[in-house]
Design an enzyme around this catalytic site. Structure first.
Site, mmCIF file in Angstrom:
data_model
loop_
_atom_site.group_PDB
_atom_site.id
_atom_site.type_symbol
_atom_site.label_atom_id
_atom_site.label_comp_id
_atom_site.label_asym_id
_atom_site.label_seq_id
_atom_site.Cartn_x
_atom_site.Cartn_y
_atom_site.Cartn_z
ATOM 1 N N GLU A 100 39.710 40.916 34.982
ATOM 2 C CA GLU A 100 39.646 42.317 34.559
ATOM 3 C C GLU A 100 39.611 42.370 33.029
ATOM 4 O O GLU A 100 38.572 42.167 32.427
ATOM 5 C CB GLU A 100 40.773 43.125 35.220
HETATM 6 C C1 HEM Z 1 43.587 48.856 41.174
HETATM 7 C C2 HEM Z 1 44.603 51.543 37.264
HETATM 8 C C3 HEM Z 1 41.830 48.543 34.694
HETATM 9 C C4 HEM Z 1 39.733 47.116 38.807
HETATM 10 C C5 HEM Z 1 44.094 49.849 40.362
HETATM 11 C C6 HEM Z 1 45.046 50.856 40.754
HETATM 12 C C7 HEM Z 1 45.310 51.631 39.680
HETATM 13 C C8 HEM Z 1 44.539 51.112 38.577
HETATM 14 C C9 HEM Z 1 46.254 52.825 39.588
HETATM 15 C C10 HEM Z 1 45.661 51.003 42.140
HETATM 16 C C11 HEM Z 1 45.081 52.175 42.851
HETATM 17 C C12 HEM Z 1 45.451 52.155 44.310
HETATM 18 O O1 HEM Z 1 46.030 51.183 44.784
HETATM 19 O O2 HEM Z 1 45.137 53.120 45.013
HETATM 20 C C13 HEM Z 1 44.066 50.839 36.205
HETATM 21 C C14 HEM Z 1 44.430 51.012 34.804
HETATM 22 C C15 HEM Z 1 43.681 50.132 34.088
HETATM 23 C C16 HEM Z 1 42.813 49.448 35.037
HETATM 24 C C17 HEM Z 1 45.467 51.984 34.290
HETATM 25 C C18 HEM Z 1 43.730 49.844 32.610
HETATM 26 C C19 HEM Z 1 44.917 49.459 32.057
HETATM 27 C C20 HEM Z 1 40.919 48.012 35.572
HETATM 28 C C21 HEM Z 1 39.746 47.275 35.201
HETATM 29 C C22 HEM Z 1 39.140 46.866 36.368
HETATM 30 C C23 HEM Z 1 39.970 47.353 37.457
HETATM 31 C C24 HEM Z 1 39.274 47.044 33.787
HETATM 32 C C25 HEM Z 1 37.867 46.109 36.583
HETATM 33 C C26 HEM Z 1 37.506 45.061 35.806
HETATM 34 C C27 HEM Z 1 40.680 47.339 39.778
HETATM 35 C C28 HEM Z 1 40.644 46.708 41.097
HETATM 36 C C29 HEM Z 1 41.794 47.165 41.760
HETATM 37 C C30 HEM Z 1 42.464 48.107 40.851
HETATM 38 C C31 HEM Z 1 39.583 45.745 41.631
HETATM 39 C C32 HEM Z 1 42.260 46.751 43.167
HETATM 40 C C33 HEM Z 1 42.894 45.382 43.045
HETATM 41 C C34 HEM Z 1 43.663 44.964 44.281
HETATM 42 O O3 HEM Z 1 43.947 45.754 45.174
HETATM 43 O O4 HEM Z 1 44.024 43.770 44.337
HETATM 44 N N1 HEM Z 1 43.801 50.032 39.028
HETATM 45 N N2 HEM Z 1 43.112 49.869 36.299
HETATM 46 N N3 HEM Z 1 41.017 48.061 36.940
HETATM 47 N N4 HEM Z 1 41.774 48.156 39.667
HETATM 48 FE FE1 HEM Z 1 42.378 49.067 38.000
#
Ligand code: HEM
Ligand code: HEM
Length: 345
Positions: free
Chosen positions: A137
């Site tokens: 990420e």
């Molecule tokens: C999951 C916020 C950066 C890709 C999540 C979730 C949140 C979130 C709240 C969980 C949502 C849920 O479970 O319903 C953020 C914040 C970021 C950020 C605040 C910056 C600090 C990123 C970036 C990427 C990304 C840059 C892509 C390169 C993902 C993925 C998941 C995820 C793939 C699911 C991962 C899993 O379940 O193992 N993010 N995100 N996020 N986010 Fe982000």
């Protein structure tokens, strides 16, 4: 014990759907909750939400300099213009690396029982520390992030204003708290379904009402309930039959990686369904591109049901009533870098 638990769940879900007549709105209110002002206040713990924190959190959410390359922000993968997700299927992060899972939406994430497809982060402030450090990420370190934030006087002033009682206001922990405060504002109230729940019986048309009735009676609501129409519990993916490996690859065992219990193999958090029509593709692999196919798959694999085309269309029509007012996303002007700001790597 776990087997018994799942066997009981399967028995309940696979039992022939009983056509329950009666008041649709009352039945819906028994399993779902509308979004209202009080709902957010009751779910955020140990982090008072203040305007100063929200403003700072918005900047951090949109600031690509939180990433090592300084080109990836939270918004890159959780685009507020496209339902809080990226184009999919799975996210592209640092160095063009393709992650293993679909980005879930940040919209209404505050209502989920825990964060991530497997629920491994207890809340949004715990969650926010993950992506900044994950190598696929943003691939950064807490020390580097703190150095970056401390290099810009405008950020230092904002952290002081947001965390006035903290002797070290600029910290990785406070970054996460500010982001949580901003994310708590990313709710989507006033969906036609919310209006229906609150008493406007004409907020849904006849096909949408039929879809809602099916959603409750067939058993979808058993796993997708509460304020977020899902995101409220963990269930085996594939109760009646296992989805194909392109949808659920064997390498990702889901919740058992969190609980270390084989009984939780291929168990995932039920997906929250608010605004679901705005954010194809679906499932943790992002491998299904239409809502019709996703509903058909859920009916077959979770409930052992072959739904007719009109029934699938009615459920999809109902899911469309879960689109609420999208948060007004105003791209913030970010503090300018100084000579001390680390360079992109
Ligand atoms: C999951 C916020 C950066 C890709 C999540 C979730 C949140 C979130 C709240 C969980 C949502 C849920 O479970 O319903 C953020 C914040 C970021 C950020 C605040 C910056 C600090 C990123 C970036 C990427 C990304 C840059 C892509 C390169 C993902 C993925 C998941 C995820 C793939 C699911 C991962 C899993 O379940 O193992 N993010 N995100 N996020 N986010 Fe982000
Ligand atoms: C995911 C709808 C029944 C558990 C989904 C998704 C949709 C959906 C559209 C994908 C959402 C997204 O990717 O953002 C339905 C409908 C159902 C139904 C219409 C009834 C016909 C159930 C039942 C269960 C369940 C009965 C629990 C036994 C889940 C889980 C996921 C999910 C765990 C996430 C799967 C993953 O890891 O990708 N559902 N669902 N659903 N649903 Fe259902």
């Amino acid at each position: 014990m776990y087997l018994t638990r799942f066997a009981a769940l399967a028995a309940t879900l696979l039992a022939p759907a009983m056509a329950v007549a009666g008041d649709l709105r009352a039945d819906a209110n028994a399993v779902f909750k509308p979004i209202d002002a009080a709902s957010v206040a009751s779910v955020v713990k140990n982090n008072e939400i203040t305007p100063a924190k929200i403003d700072l959190g918005a900047k951090l959410f949109f600031d690509p300099r939180l990433s090592k390359s300084q080109i990836i922000s939270c918004n890159s993968c959780h685009n507020l213009g496209t339902g809080g997700v990226d184009a999919g299927p799975t996210s592209i992060g640092h160095g063009w690396a393709k992650g293993p899972r679909r980005a879930p939406t940040v919209l209404n994430a505050v209502f989920n029982v825990a964060q991530f497809w497997d629920g491994r982060a207890v809340d949004l402030k715990a969650q926010a520390k993950g992506p900044v450090q994950a190598d696929v990420e943003m691939n950064n370190t807490p020390a580097q992030v703190e150095k970056m934030l401390n290099s810009m006087p405008a950020y230092v002033a904002e952290f002081k204003a947001a965390f006035p009682a903290d002797p070290k206001p600029v910290s990785f922990d406070n970054m996460a708290k500010a982001i949580e405060a901003f994310e708590a504002t990313l709710t989507t109230p006033n969906a036609p379904f919310d209006k229906f729940l609150k008493g406007d019986v004409n907020a849904l048309n006849d096909v949408e009402k039929k879809g809602l009735r099916l959603f409750i009676d067939k058993g979808c609501a058993a796993c997708h309930g509460g304020v977020n129409i899902g995101g409220n519990g963990y269930f085996p993916f594939g109760v009646a039959q296992k989805p194909g490996v392109e949808i659920m690859p064997v390498a990702d065992k889901g919740r058992s990686k969190v609980t270390n219990d084989v009984a939780d193999d291929f168990v995932f958090r039920s997906a929250p369904l608010r605004n679901v029509a705005l954010r194809a593709p679906y499932f943790h692999t992002g491998s299904v591109w239409t809502l019709e196919e996703a509903v058909d798959l859920m009916a077959k694999d979770q409930l052992g049901e072959n739904l007719s085309d009109p029934d699938i269309k009615a459920i999809v029509a109902f899911l469309g009533t879960l689109n609420g007012d999208q948060p007004k996303a105003i791209y913030p002007v970010l503090p300018p870098r100084t000579k001390d700001t680390p360079l992109p790597q």
